[in-house]
Write an enzyme that holds these catalytic residues in place. Structure first.
Site, PDB file in Angstrom:
ATOM      1  N   GLU A  92      -3.758  -4.769  -2.059  1.00 32.02           N
ATOM      2  CA  GLU A  92      -3.054  -6.040  -2.249  1.00 32.02           C
ATOM      3  C   GLU A  92      -3.904  -7.234  -1.812  1.00 32.02           C
ATOM      4  OE1 GLU A  92      -0.310  -6.890  -3.787  1.00 32.02           O
ATOM      5  OE2 GLU A  92       0.429  -4.871  -4.223  1.00 32.02           O
ATOM      6  N   GLU A  96      -4.783  -9.935  -4.663  1.00 35.24           N
ATOM      7  CA  GLU A  96      -4.145 -11.249  -4.575  1.00 35.24           C
ATOM      8  C   GLU A  96      -5.087 -12.365  -4.139  1.00 35.24           C
ATOM      9  OE1 GLU A  96      -0.563 -11.064  -2.252  1.00 35.24           O
ATOM     10  OE2 GLU A  96       0.467  -9.858  -3.767  1.00 35.24           O
ATOM     11  N   GLY A 115      20.969  -5.053   6.804  1.00 35.73           N
ATOM     12  CA  GLY A 115      22.364  -5.065   6.388  1.00 35.73           C
ATOM     13  C   GLY A 115      22.588  -4.606   4.964  1.00 35.73           C
ATOM     14  N   GLU A 119      14.387  -1.263   2.970  1.00 39.37           N
ATOM     15  CA  GLU A 119      12.983  -1.666   2.867  1.00 39.37           C
ATOM     16  C   GLU A 119      12.302  -1.740   4.227  1.00 39.37           C
ATOM     17  OE1 GLU A 119      10.073  -5.169   1.098  1.00 39.37           O
ATOM     18  OE2 GLU A 119      12.236  -5.414   0.942  1.00 39.37           O
ATOM     19  N   GLU A 139      -0.146  -9.376 -14.554  1.00 41.49           N
ATOM     20  CA  GLU A 139       0.088 -10.273 -15.690  1.00 41.49           C
ATOM     21  C   GLU A 139       1.196 -11.295 -15.418  1.00 41.49           C
ATOM     22  OE1 GLU A 139       1.361  -9.949 -20.414  1.00 41.49           O
ATOM     23  OE2 GLU A 139       0.864  -8.133 -19.293  1.00 41.49           O
ATOM     24  N   GLU A 141       2.148 -12.373 -12.333  1.00 48.65           N
ATOM     25  CA  GLU A 141       2.018 -12.838 -10.956  1.00 48.65           C
ATOM     26  C   GLU A 141       1.174 -14.108 -10.928  1.00 48.65           C
ATOM     27  OE1 GLU A 141       1.092 -10.559  -6.777  1.00 48.65           O
ATOM     28  OE2 GLU A 141      -0.194 -10.069  -8.475  1.00 48.65           O
TER      29      GLU A 141
END
Length: 176
Positions: A92, A96, A115, A119, A139, A141
């Site tokens: 990443e 990025e 809650g 994740e 594509e 992003e």
């Protein structure tokens, strides 16, 4: 100390998407009654606190559709199926930002929305990051990379310019 664990009686996926799934389960409560729990299952993610050799922090600015606004945030991304979190963080950061590092450390994990979601975001630092390639974004992003000093990042957090929860959580974990 009481054990308030809820036991699943019936698990039902009500929607399946590319990024996440929505579930609605029937659970047995500690008092013997039942209840319904709706939640999101997410494959997990990584967030990276990357600093350059000069001590600047890599930040991104990108539009987040659910909130309908742009946010300042640390580089981050979701885990691919069965992907090692460190490998995901390295991937990443390079995709990025175009930056890479040889000095990685796993500093913890964040349960981002307990809650309504399972994740987990794995938190990494990447020291002495250096530019080795252009960005290689997906594509769909779009983001800009910025370098901030630690005092500038701290000020932006204090004045509410940065509100992204993963970025704020990492700042708290690093205890600047």
């Amino acid at each position: 100390m009481h054990d308030f664990e809820e036991k699943p009686l019936k698990e039902s996926r009500v929607w399946q998407g590319r990024l996440l799934d929505v579930w609605q389960d029937e659970v047995l409560l500690p008092n013997g009654k039942t209840a319904t729990r709706e939640y999101i299952r997410h494959p997990g993610a990584v967030v990276i606190f990357a600093t350059t050799e000069q001590g600047e922090i890599l930040m991104e600015r990108q539009f987040r559709y659910p909130a309908r606004q742009s946010f300042w945030e640390l580089p981050a991304g979701k885990l691919e199926k069965n992907e090692d979190p460190l490998k995901a963080a390295q991937r990443e950061l390079l995709e990025e930002t175009g930056f890479a590092s040889e000095n990685w450390q796993h500093i913890g994990k964040i349960h981002i929305a307990i809650g309504y979601s399972d994740e987990i975001i794995h938190v990494f630092t990447a020291q002495n990051a250096h530019k080795i390639a252009p960005q290689h974004l997906d594509e769909n992003e779009f983001l800009n990379v910025h370098l901030l000093s630690k005092p500038q990042l701290k000020e932006w957090i204090q004045i509410g310019k940065i509100t992204d929860s993963k970025t704020l959580s990492v700042w708290a974990l690093l205890d600047f």
